[in-house]
Design a protein around this motif. Structure first.
Motif, mmCIF file in Angstrom:
data_model
loop_
_atom_site.group_PDB
_atom_site.id
_atom_site.type_symbol
_atom_site.label_atom_id
_atom_site.label_comp_id
_atom_site.label_asym_id
_atom_site.label_seq_id
_atom_site.Cartn_x
_atom_site.Cartn_y
_atom_site.Cartn_z
ATOM 1 N N THR A 40 1.594 -15.902 -5.572
ATOM 2 C CA THR A 40 2.298 -15.415 -4.389
ATOM 3 C C THR A 40 1.406 -15.613 -3.175
ATOM 4 O O THR A 40 0.254 -15.185 -3.176
ATOM 5 C CB THR A 40 2.655 -13.926 -4.517
ATOM 6 O OG1 THR A 40 3.542 -13.748 -5.622
ATOM 7 C CG2 THR A 40 3.329 -13.413 -3.243
ATOM 8 N N VAL A 41 1.931 -16.268 -2.163
ATOM 9 C CA VAL A 41 1.211 -16.493 -0.912
ATOM 10 C C VAL A 41 1.777 -15.545 0.136
ATOM 11 O O VAL A 41 2.981 -15.543 0.390
ATOM 12 C CB VAL A 41 1.357 -17.950 -0.435
ATOM 13 C CG1 VAL A 41 0.651 -18.155 0.901
ATOM 14 C CG2 VAL A 41 0.810 -18.914 -1.477
ATOM 15 N N ARG A 42 0.919 -14.737 0.727
ATOM 16 C CA ARG A 42 1.340 -13.810 1.778
ATOM 17 C C ARG A 42 0.901 -14.366 3.122
ATOM 18 O O ARG A 42 -0.255 -14.698 3.324
ATOM 19 C CB ARG A 42 0.758 -12.423 1.529
ATOM 20 C CG ARG A 42 1.026 -11.854 0.144
ATOM 21 C CD ARG A 42 1.025 -10.342 0.143
ATOM 22 N NE ARG A 42 2.205 -9.804 0.793
ATOM 23 C CZ ARG A 42 3.323 -9.470 0.138
ATOM 24 N NH1 ARG A 42 3.399 -9.627 -1.171
ATOM 25 N NH2 ARG A 42 4.355 -8.977 0.804
ATOM 26 N N ILE A 43 1.840 -14.438 4.041
ATOM 27 C CA ILE A 43 1.605 -15.026 5.360
ATOM 28 C C ILE A 43 1.581 -13.903 6.380
ATOM 29 O O ILE A 43 2.536 -13.135 6.485
ATOM 30 C CB ILE A 43 2.712 -16.029 5.708
ATOM 31 C CG1 ILE A 43 2.837 -17.075 4.609
ATOM 32 C CG2 ILE A 43 2.463 -16.679 7.054
ATOM 33 C CD1 ILE A 43 4.130 -17.838 4.647
ATOM 34 N N THR A 44 0.488 -13.790 7.123
ATOM 35 C CA THR A 44 0.341 -12.654 8.035
ATOM 36 C C THR A 44 0.215 -13.042 9.494
ATOM 37 O O THR A 44 0.057 -12.183 10.333
ATOM 38 C CB THR A 44 -0.893 -11.816 7.660
ATOM 39 O OG1 THR A 44 -2.056 -12.634 7.767
ATOM 40 C CG2 THR A 44 -0.771 -11.285 6.247
ATOM 41 N N GLY A 45 0.250 -14.320 9.833
ATOM 42 C CA GLY A 45 0.139 -14.680 11.235
ATOM 43 C C GLY A 45 -0.003 -16.164 11.422
ATOM 44 O O GLY A 45 0.090 -16.932 10.473
ATOM 45 N N ALA A 46 -0.212 -16.588 12.645
ATOM 46 C CA ALA A 46 -0.387 -17.997 12.969
ATOM 47 C C ALA A 46 -1.720 -18.197 13.635
ATOM 48 O O ALA A 46 -2.329 -17.263 14.122
ATOM 49 C CB ALA A 46 0.732 -18.465 13.913
ATOM 50 N N ALA A 47 -2.188 -19.428 13.640
ATOM 51 C CA ALA A 47 -3.512 -19.688 14.197
ATOM 52 C C ALA A 47 -3.570 -21.068 14.815
ATOM 53 O O ALA A 47 -2.739 -21.919 14.553
ATOM 54 C CB ALA A 47 -4.583 -19.562 13.115
ATOM 55 N N ALA A 48 -4.569 -21.250 15.658
ATOM 56 C CA ALA A 48 -4.808 -22.555 16.270
ATOM 57 C C ALA A 48 -5.348 -23.516 15.223
ATOM 58 O O ALA A 48 -5.775 -23.108 14.154
ATOM 59 C CB ALA A 48 -5.801 -22.400 17.423
#
Length: 246
Positions: free
Chosen positions: A125-133
């Protein structure tokens, strides 16, 4: 300098799962669109896109998963999530692409993916918590790098993580490449803080293979410790990943 949140990829294992899938859970505030890569029956394959709205999860590959490694990349539509040093072909529209080379020549983009390691239960399971440069450029090589210590760390047997039949043995300044136990290449090398084409990154190995007229190949060492060695030839994007063995 603008700051962004960091996307965290976590592989979770349950004690007694009802199913074993490759699942993505979007813990960020916006939607995520995702693509995956894997080694299929016809070779390296990439597929996309799946959309996961904020707060939701999506099963991308139903399990139990047959492979030990998968790869992924994602975007919010405006910013890309962090990605590793694994490359696959992608398209702006839905796609299934066999082959991870000559992407541009075939009308695709060539983009970075991150690694997913599947647990013994056959799920991830991959948990995605935000975006980045985008990832930063490599740091310039330190002028006082201890090349003798690097040489000592390189000694021994190394197994290719992508090709289990390939092995590299380093003794002093010599490299012996084997495939299925058969010697397929011999080379010598010297170490240097950096080289032309490395953009200041290093340390590097200047490798000359026997039986060729080509000059030394510059291998940029990306990681070297008691378990793992990663390097990439100057001018290339895809690193080699080796695990220490016996």
């Amino acid at each position: 300098m603008r700051l962004f949140l960091i996307a965290i990829c976590a592989v979770l294992w349950a004690a007694a799962p009802a199913r074993a899938d490759l699942t993505f859970c979007n813990d960020s505030a916006g939607r995520a669109v995702l693509a995956i890569g894997y080694k299929g029956a016809e070779g390296w394959t990439s597929e996309g896109w799946w959309e996961v709205t904020a707060g939701d999860c999506a099963t991308v590959v139903p399990g139990p998963l047959p492979l030990t490694h998968y790869y992924w990349r994602g975007s919010t539509g405006e910013e890309d999530f962090p990605a590793g040093d694994f490359y696959f072909c992608t398209s702006e529209t839905s796609f299934t692409i066999v082959g991870d080379t000559e992407c541009e020549a075939r009308g695709y983009a060539r983009e970075r993916f991150s690694e997913i390691v599947v647990g013994q239960t056959g799920e991830a399971t991959v948990r995605i918590t935000g975006a980045a440069a985008p990832p930063p450029e490599p740091e310039p090589a330190a002028e006082n790098v201890d090349l003798q210590a690097v040489l000592q760390s390189l000694q021994g047997v190394w197994h290719d993580l992508e090709e289990s039949s390939a092995t590299t043995i380093i003794r002093e300044d010599r490299i012996e490449d084997r495939y299925l136990g058969i010697v397929v290449g011999n080379a010598t090398f010297t170490l240097a803080p950096t080289c032309d084409g490395a953009g200041g990154a290093g340390p590097v190995m200047l490798v000359t293979y026997e039986g060729t007229d080509a000059g030394p190949i510059c291998w940029i060492i990306l990681k070297l410790d008691d378990r793992e060695w990663q390097f990439v030839p100057a001018g290339y994007d895809e690193p080699s990943r080796m695990r220490r063995g016996v």
